[in-house]
Design a protein around this motif. Structure first.
Motif, mmCIF file in Angstrom:
data_model
loop_
_atom_site.group_PDB
_atom_site.id
_atom_site.type_symbol
_atom_site.label_atom_id
_atom_site.label_comp_id
_atom_site.label_asym_id
_atom_site.label_seq_id
_atom_site.Cartn_x
_atom_site.Cartn_y
_atom_site.Cartn_z
ATOM 1 N N MET A 28 0.845 -1.283 0.064
ATOM 2 C CA MET A 28 0.011 0.105 -0.028
ATOM 3 C C MET A 28 0.772 1.315 -0.098
ATOM 4 N N SER A 29 0.214 2.315 -0.550
ATOM 5 C CA SER A 29 0.829 3.594 -0.421
ATOM 6 C C SER A 29 1.106 4.224 0.746
ATOM 7 N N ASP A 30 2.050 5.074 1.395
ATOM 8 C CA ASP A 30 1.740 6.017 2.346
ATOM 9 C C ASP A 30 0.894 7.092 2.094
ATOM 10 N N ALA A 31 -0.182 7.283 2.939
ATOM 11 C CA ALA A 31 -1.016 8.421 3.022
ATOM 12 C C ALA A 31 -0.270 9.733 3.427
ATOM 13 N N GLY A 32 -0.622 10.827 2.876
ATOM 14 C CA GLY A 32 -0.197 12.078 2.975
ATOM 15 C C GLY A 32 -0.225 12.487 4.621
ATOM 16 N N SER A 33 -1.355 11.980 5.231
ATOM 17 C CA SER A 33 -1.657 12.396 6.734
ATOM 18 C C SER A 33 -0.844 11.368 7.504
ATOM 19 N N GLY A 34 -0.049 10.375 7.056
ATOM 20 C CA GLY A 34 0.677 9.578 7.822
ATOM 21 C C GLY A 34 0.124 8.146 8.043
ATOM 22 N N GLY A 35 -1.067 7.865 7.443
ATOM 23 C CA GLY A 35 -1.459 6.566 7.517
ATOM 24 C C GLY A 35 -0.996 5.746 6.330
ATOM 25 N N MET A 36 -2.108 4.671 5.814
ATOM 26 C CA MET A 36 -1.884 3.929 4.681
ATOM 27 C C MET A 36 -3.078 4.104 3.877
ATOM 28 N N ARG A 37 -2.814 4.196 2.689
ATOM 29 C CA ARG A 37 -3.929 4.262 1.487
ATOM 30 C C ARG A 37 -4.357 2.877 1.073
ATOM 31 N N THR A 38 -5.831 2.642 1.069
ATOM 32 C CA THR A 38 -6.468 1.735 0.712
ATOM 33 C C THR A 38 -6.431 1.729 -0.835
ATOM 34 N N TYR A 39 -6.683 2.785 -1.545
ATOM 35 C CA TYR A 39 -6.731 2.916 -2.793
ATOM 36 C C TYR A 39 -5.562 3.724 -3.452
ATOM 37 N N ASP A 40 -5.103 3.080 -4.698
ATOM 38 C CA ASP A 40 -4.144 3.920 -5.595
ATOM 39 C C ASP A 40 -4.811 5.106 -6.208
ATOM 40 N N VAL A 41 -5.908 4.834 -6.656
ATOM 41 C CA VAL A 41 -6.703 6.032 -7.542
ATOM 42 C C VAL A 41 -8.119 5.957 -7.206
ATOM 43 N N LEU A 42 -8.793 6.909 -6.873
ATOM 44 C CA LEU A 42 -10.141 7.279 -6.763
ATOM 45 C C LEU A 42 -10.742 8.271 -7.716
ATOM 46 N N VAL A 43 -11.750 7.656 -8.357
ATOM 47 C CA VAL A 43 -12.108 8.845 -9.532
ATOM 48 C C VAL A 43 -13.607 8.938 -9.083
ATOM 49 N N ILE A 44 -13.911 10.466 -8.990
ATOM 50 C CA ILE A 44 -14.994 10.808 -8.821
ATOM 51 C C ILE A 44 -15.633 11.619 -10.030
ATOM 52 N N GLY A 45 -16.657 11.232 -10.565
ATOM 53 C CA GLY A 45 -17.155 11.751 -11.988
ATOM 54 C C GLY A 45 -18.157 10.876 -12.527
ATOM 55 N N SER A 46 -18.369 11.105 -13.846
ATOM 56 C CA SER A 46 -19.215 10.719 -14.780
ATOM 57 C C SER A 46 -19.348 8.961 -15.178
ATOM 58 N N ALA A 47 -20.612 8.510 -15.456
ATOM 59 C CA ALA A 47 -20.607 7.375 -15.875
ATOM 60 C C ALA A 47 -21.794 7.420 -16.924
ATOM 61 N N ASN A 48 -21.476 6.771 -18.110
ATOM 62 C CA ASN A 48 -22.383 7.343 -19.196
ATOM 63 C C ASN A 48 -22.386 5.722 -20.105
ATOM 64 N N ALA A 49 -23.415 5.478 -20.759
ATOM 65 C CA ALA A 49 -23.471 4.626 -21.636
ATOM 66 C C ALA A 49 -23.332 5.172 -23.004
ATOM 67 N N ASP A 50 -22.194 4.555 -23.889
ATOM 68 C CA ASP A 50 -21.807 5.038 -25.139
ATOM 69 C C ASP A 50 -22.555 4.402 -26.330
ATOM 70 N N LEU A 51 -23.454 4.948 -26.745
ATOM 71 C CA LEU A 51 -23.931 4.665 -28.044
ATOM 72 C C LEU A 51 -23.303 5.069 -29.248
ATOM 73 N N THR A 52 -22.417 3.994 -30.123
ATOM 74 C CA THR A 52 -21.738 4.731 -31.346
ATOM 75 C C THR A 52 -22.178 4.019 -32.345
ATOM 76 N N VAL A 53 -21.924 5.009 -33.469
ATOM 77 C CA VAL A 53 -21.926 4.352 -34.803
ATOM 78 C C VAL A 53 -20.961 5.085 -35.843
ATOM 79 N N ARG A 54 -20.588 4.151 -36.534
ATOM 80 C CA ARG A 54 -19.265 4.537 -37.596
ATOM 81 C C ARG A 54 -20.097 4.896 -38.761
ATOM 82 N N VAL A 55 -19.197 5.834 -39.283
ATOM 83 C CA VAL A 55 -19.860 6.444 -40.682
ATOM 84 C C VAL A 55 -18.394 6.798 -41.735
ATOM 85 N N ASP A 56 -18.879 6.631 -42.954
ATOM 86 C CA ASP A 56 -17.695 6.982 -43.934
ATOM 87 C C ASP A 56 -17.209 8.324 -43.989
ATOM 88 N N ARG A 57 -18.534 9.332 -43.626
ATOM 89 C CA ARG A 57 -18.023 10.679 -43.654
ATOM 90 C C ARG A 57 -18.921 11.403 -42.479
#
Length: 316
Positions: free
Chosen positions: A1-30
């Motif tokens: 585990m990584s050391d925490a900035g406050s002196g403890g230990m980190r459970t996660y390397d990366v926490l993402v706070i943000g969006s989650a979408n369903a991608d509806l994709t279509v490919r076109v020639d132009r």
């Protein structure tokens, strides 16, 4: 585990706070012009959203990753949760709202692999500051917090405030780009991750070079800056005494650039969580971003460590 900035230990390397979408994709020639209809391929439904993308990219690279987001209790919400589990992301912090519609992105991909995207935010707009402050212990348990701007601005500001209190490093990708970035968010960014268009717009410079845009953004308050340059790689500018470092691109044949910037940002966060210097972390992220454009879709294209192309050289 990584050391925490406050002196403890980190459970996660990366926490993402943000969006989650369903991608509806279509490919076109132009791409169609105004008022024009063109034929496309069959519609493909896949997991996306800048927040969920960055989490999936980090998790697939082996980082201990968690996602705080909000989805609806619909089929697209189930699609997104299943994709995160498959990538290895901790999803117990994803909030499922009854009766809400999961965010959706409509994506048109041209023959060159470039895309045009329209986003309907859905449940993303219901991720609140209270959701973030309630997750304070999760932020504190994370080495790096990755943020974007596809959820309400007040929610992003709340995340920055909690990160400041807990000593968690903030990676900020200010996309979609506002006309003016909140100084509080800019001051928290370590680094601010922007593409060339975003760098030019937020720096206030109508012309110039990526290095000049990066310096201007750092002078405006960002702790450090990374400018992504598409197939040409990236430029990294660390803290005040550092010089810009150019990371060359990795030559690949682009199939679909959807989510490539998120792959880059997720990979950058992974290496920063491990204590890697900014330029070296950007070098790794360039390889991940390059690998991601060789396959269709966003999250389905994200590589594992074993699937990365060789590393490019590094020059000052």
């Amino acid at each position: 585990m990584s050391d925490a900035g406050s002196g403890g230990m980190r459970t996660y390397d990366v926490l993402v706070i943000g969006s989650a979408n369903a991608d509806l994709t279509v490919r076109v020639d132009r791409r169609p012009g105004a008022g024009e209809t063109v034929h496309g391929t069959d519609l493909v439904e896949s997991a996306g959203g800048k927040g969920a993308n960055q989490a999936a990219a980090a998790a697939r690279l082996g980082a201990r990753t968690a996602l705080l987001a909000r989805v609806g209790d619909d089929a697209y919400g189930e699609l997104l949760l299943a994709a995160q589990r498959e990538a290895g992301t901790e999803v117990r912090h994803v909030l499922v709202e009854g009766g809400a519609r999961t965010g959706t992105a409509l994506i048109v991909v041209g023959p060159d692999g470039d895309n045009s995207i329209v986003v309907s935010p859905g449940a993303n707009d219901r991720l609140t500051p209270d959701d973030v402050t309630s997750a304070r212990e999760t932020v504190a348990a994370s080495a790096v917090l990755s943020l974007q701007l596809e959820v309400p601005p007040a929610t992003v500001r709340a995340a920055v405030a909690v990160a400041r209190e807990t000593g968690t490093r903030v990676v900020l990708n200010p996309s979609p780009t506002p006309d003016r970035l909140d100084p509080e968010l800019l001051a928290a960014a370590d680094p601010l991750v922007v593409n060339e268009h975003e760098a030019r717009q937020l720096s206030g410079l109508t012309d110039g070079t990526p290095a000049e845009w990066a310096r201007a953004l750092r002078d405006r308050g960002a702790r450090s800056v990374v400018v992504t340059l598409g197939g040409d790689g990236a430029l990294a500018l660390d803290h005040a005494d550092a010089k810009p470092v150019t990371v060359p691109g990795t030559p690949v044949k682009a199939v679909d650039t959807t989510g490539a910037g998120d792959a880059f940002t997720g990979a950058l966060a992974v290496r920063l969580a491990a204590g890697t210097p900014l330029a070296a972390a950007a070098r790794f992220a360039v390889r991940v971003g390059a690998a991601s454009v060789t396959k269709a879709g966003a999250q389905p294209s994200y590589p594992t460590l074993a699937e990365l192309p060789p590393a490019p050289g590094l020059s000052a």
